[in-house]
Design an enzyme around this catalytic site. Structure first.
Site, short mmCIF file in Angstrom:
data_model
loop_
_atom_site.label_atom_id
_atom_site.label_comp_id
_atom_site.label_asym_id
_atom_site.label_seq_id
_atom_site.Cartn_x
_atom_site.Cartn_y
_atom_site.Cartn_z
CG ASP A 3 -2.23 0.76 0.94
OD1 ASP A 3 -2.23 1.66 0.07
OD2 ASP A 3 -3.24 0.48 1.60
CE1 TYR A 4 0.05 7.56 -2.82
CE2 TYR A 4 1.43 8.16 -0.96
CZ TYR A 4 0.90 8.46 -2.20
OH TYR A 4 1.20 9.65 -2.81
#
Length: 762
Positions: free
Chosen positions: A287-288
């Site tokens: 994820d980011y």
């Protein structure tokens, strides 16, 4: 330039041809293709394939990227995140194909969560349709539109089971049940990927967030998750596992820790379970900035946590550039191996081959498709139909609904006339200003037949700083600076001139979603005061509730005669709501997450376990029993609940046998009759309780459901089958077992109102 391209392509072909040919389309074929590229790559180019920077005009999170095109030229980019428009994507692919040394095409990913430009209901709303065909269709249209605009990869579906509505991202998932979540995962993946990823109108799916992201402590986003392995396997992991079995192309890591180790660096999770146990052969993306965030988790500096992630089985680093900036040094120092880097690159190259990008890097950048296949009238019509199926009728005393088209409506509330907020959260590509507001939809529906008097009545919340925090991402709330009493007086004046009040209230779109956790999930106090003033007029009220989560609505349930929960319904919200309010569509949505009476009951969910001192059914308080002093254990609205304008009558449960052995099949049926005045659809739900086991088991578990449409007076026999495999669970040793004994078989319209029969299975 052309001659250098031909030289590289010649080398690739020669290497590929020097190996025995595998059957085209087989895993061995794609492995052979990937290895032909891998043999030509420098270490820097390999590490570049593991890098996923932000590349365009839509960004999320906190980090950023600069000079992406130059990084592509230097072979330092494997894909781009949230770049929008076929023209921009075509240019990025051109740079990769014509100006980088090895001409490796790019993955182009975007958060296509519940539609691209044509927006469908938020995922929690979509799940409330209980209609896998419609859910698959929504994903198919999303893939059609996104692929027409250059996108070849979506970060969806999100299948995190959640039992805490304080968590903002409950809006992005499928509710509290793993069985239903798994069925929706299958439908979404079929819709996105189809049968052939290399087709021009399919895109690669990414199941997220692996794992357990929906169970953070205190309902606060990104927070610690702590649970037993047995609970993981029995209550949370099934949707991810089914997504893998359904052929999902990629998996995204979660921000939370699992057993004390952040998911992004958790080798047991990413390698032992996902790859070795479940057989996943796609690639894993973070994820980011999830790698970078392991540092504040306390696991070391960027070099250390980047090595930890790669060693755990992560293949691609979203935005954080930890792999890009540290892996070469870590390789020299022995913190990672060349084989680990090669394996990660190999998986990403295989995905690109499966998408057909090496065959034609511009296949997803067709400018004609972009002009003609996005936000079409036909797509919007389907979005309208799906939205109307997602609404849940929570209350309808006195059969106020459906409305007849006569008289005067007072349309009141902060969500009555706001096109931009109809989209809901996670709608990054949507055309918010072209969405249909409730006011738009009602005015179109009634034409000259009715009068509609509009008054705002209240702001979304009383606190201007709170409202500023949620008036973001192109979804303004248009705060009214007039005094509250002035707005209420205006609304009451309109109400007194009307025959019926439609109160459009609830949350703004960004009051749920990522980083939008709430400790108070009641209706905002200023909206409650407006409702109280409207109630005092004596006029009938329909509360049209906009929300991205289950809310605590005890006062509203006790005082407002009709409540229609419309979630955030997307591009065609206003028209779809009007269709239901006026009876063009009979609501058939059912809740996929329990609504609590108050926040103190959370977590509250239907498939809980019993205690050793359970409260007798139908009672509130007994001393020395498991209950509260101030509120009953019951939910406000249970899982699976939803009313209709018509009525459905269930017959007795019919079983083919009461005693079963071994691999025999239990056949279950029930007759359902529409005894009301309207044609309508009903979701028939099958639950099972294991009466005795070696470990504690839930009081009931969803094991099947079917949505049937019945004309008034019509009946239908609805059939289910159960096998021993359907009754298996993970025991104390995490063996997946069937244990003989007695089982309750329950059928009904929701998890509370059920007919019960019992079987013995040895």
């Amino acid at each position: 330039m052309r001659s250098s391209i031909l030289v590289v392509l010649y080398l690739i072909v020669m290497i590929a041809c020097s190996q025995p040919n595998a059957d085209k389309g087989s895993e061995a074929y794609y492995l052979q293709k990937a290895d032909s590229i891998l043999a030509l790559m420098t270490l820097e180019e390999k590490i570049g394939q593991l890098n996923l920077p932000v590349g365009g005009d839509i960004t999320t999170g906190e980090a950023g990227s600069s000079d992406v095109l130059n990084a592509i030229r230097e072979g330092k980019v494997g894909g781009i995140f949230n770049l929008k428009s076929a023209e921009k994507i075509k240019e990025a692919q051109r740079v990769a194909f014509e100006e980088s040394r090895l001409k490796i095409p790019l993955l182009i990913g975007m958060d296509v969560i519940h539609g691209y430009e044509t927006l469908f209901p938020i995922p929690l709303g979509l799940s409330s349709t209980w209609d896998m065909e419609l859910i698959e269709k929504s994903a198919r249209i999303a893939a059609q539109e996104a692929s027409a605009d250059g996108i070849n990869w979506t970060f969806s579906p999100m299948v995190d089971v959640s039992r805490d509505p304080r968590w903002g991202r409950v809006s992005e998932g499928n509710g509290e049940d793993p069985f239903l979540g798994a069925e929706i995962a299958k439908a979404m993946i079929r819709g996105y990927q189809g049968d052939d990823l290399s087709l021009q109108n399919t895109i690669m799916a990414c199941v997220k967030h692996f794992a357990l992201y929906g169970a953070p402590e205190a309902g606060r986003d990104y927070n610690t998750v702590d649970m037993s392995r047995q609970r993981m396997f029995n209550e949370y992991l099934l949707p991810y596992k089914v997504a893998v079995e359904s052929g999902v192309g990629s998996v995204m890591t979660a921000f939370n820790d699992v057993d004390g180790i952040p998911a992004t660096g958790n080798k047991w999770l990413m390698t032992d379970l996902l790859r070795e146990n479940w057989g996943f052969n796609g690639f894993v993306v973070t994820d980011y900035t999830a790698i970078n965030e392991m540092t504040p988790h306390g696991l070391g500096d960027l070099q250390k946590v980047s090595a930890l992630a790669l060693n755990a089985g992560v293949d691609m680093d979203m935005v954080g550039e930890g792999f890009l900036t540290t892996l070469e040094k870590s390789l020299k120092e022995g913190m990672v191996s060349q084989n680990q880097i090669d394996q990660a690159v190999r998986r990403i190259l295989i995905a690109k081959f499966k998408l057909g990008l090496f065959e034609n890097p511009f296949r997803y950048s067709d400018l004609e498709r972009s002009k003609n296949e996005i936000f079409t009238q036909s797509n919007r019509q389907i979005a309208r139909e799906i939205a109307s199926q997602s609404f849940v009728l929570l209350k309808n005393d006195g059969n106020i609904l459906p409305l007849s088209q006569k008289g005067t409506i007072a349309l009141i509330g902060p969500m009555a006339d706001n096109r931009e907020n109809m989209a809901g959260t996670w709608s990054v590509a949507g055309k918010f200003t072209e969405s249909v507001s409730l006011r738009d939809g009602l005015e179109k529906a009634v034409g000259n037949q009715m009068n509609i008097l509009y008054a705002r009545g209240a702001n979304v919340v009383e606190d201007p700083e709170f409202e500023e925090r949620v008036s973001i991402f192109g979804k303004p709330t248009y705060r009214d600076e007039r005094p509250e009493e002035v707005m209420i007086q205006e609304a009451v004046a309109a109400a007194r001139k009307s025959n019926v009040i439609i109160a459009a209230m609830g949350e703004a779109a960004e009051m749920s979603g990522e980083a939008s956790s709430r400790s108070d999930i009641e209706l905002p106090s200023n909206q409650r005061r407006l409702l109280q003033a409207l109630k005092a007029t004596g006029k009938p009220i329909i509360l049209v509730l906009f929300t991205g989560r289950p809310m605590a609505l005890k006062w509203e349930a006790e005082n407002i005669p009709s409540i229609l929960n419309v979630w955030f319904a997307g591009s065609e919200a206003g028209d779809a709501i009007a269709d239901v309010l006026f009876g063009k569509v009979n609501p058939s949505g059912k809740l996929t997450a329990t609504f609590p009476q108050n926040v103190g009951q959370i977590p509250i969910f239907y498939n809980h376990k019993n205690t050793g001192r359970p409260l007798p059914e139908g009672q509130w308080f007994q001393k020395f029993r498991s209950n509260y002093l101030d509120v009953s254990n019951d939910p406000l609205y249970p899982f699976g609940f939803g009313l209709s304008y018509t009525e459905f009558q269930y017959g007795d449960i019919q079983l083919n046998k009461k005693e079963l052995r071994g691999d025999e099949v239990l056949k279950i049926s029930v007759e359902v009759r529409n005894t009301g005045k309207y044609d309508g659809a009903e979701v028939v739900q099958l639950y099972v309780r294991d009466r005795e086991a070696s470990v504690t088991r839930p009081v009931k578990e969803l094991k099947g459901f079917k949505k049937v449409f019945l004309k008034t007076g019509e009946s239908q026999t609805v059939n289910f089958e159960l096998k021993q495999d359907d009754l298996k669970f993970y025991n104390y040793d995490l063996d997946f077992v069937f244990e003989p004994g007695e089982f309750d078989i329950m059928l009904g319209s929701n998890s509370r109102d059920l007919n019960i029969s019992r079987v013995n299975w040895n």
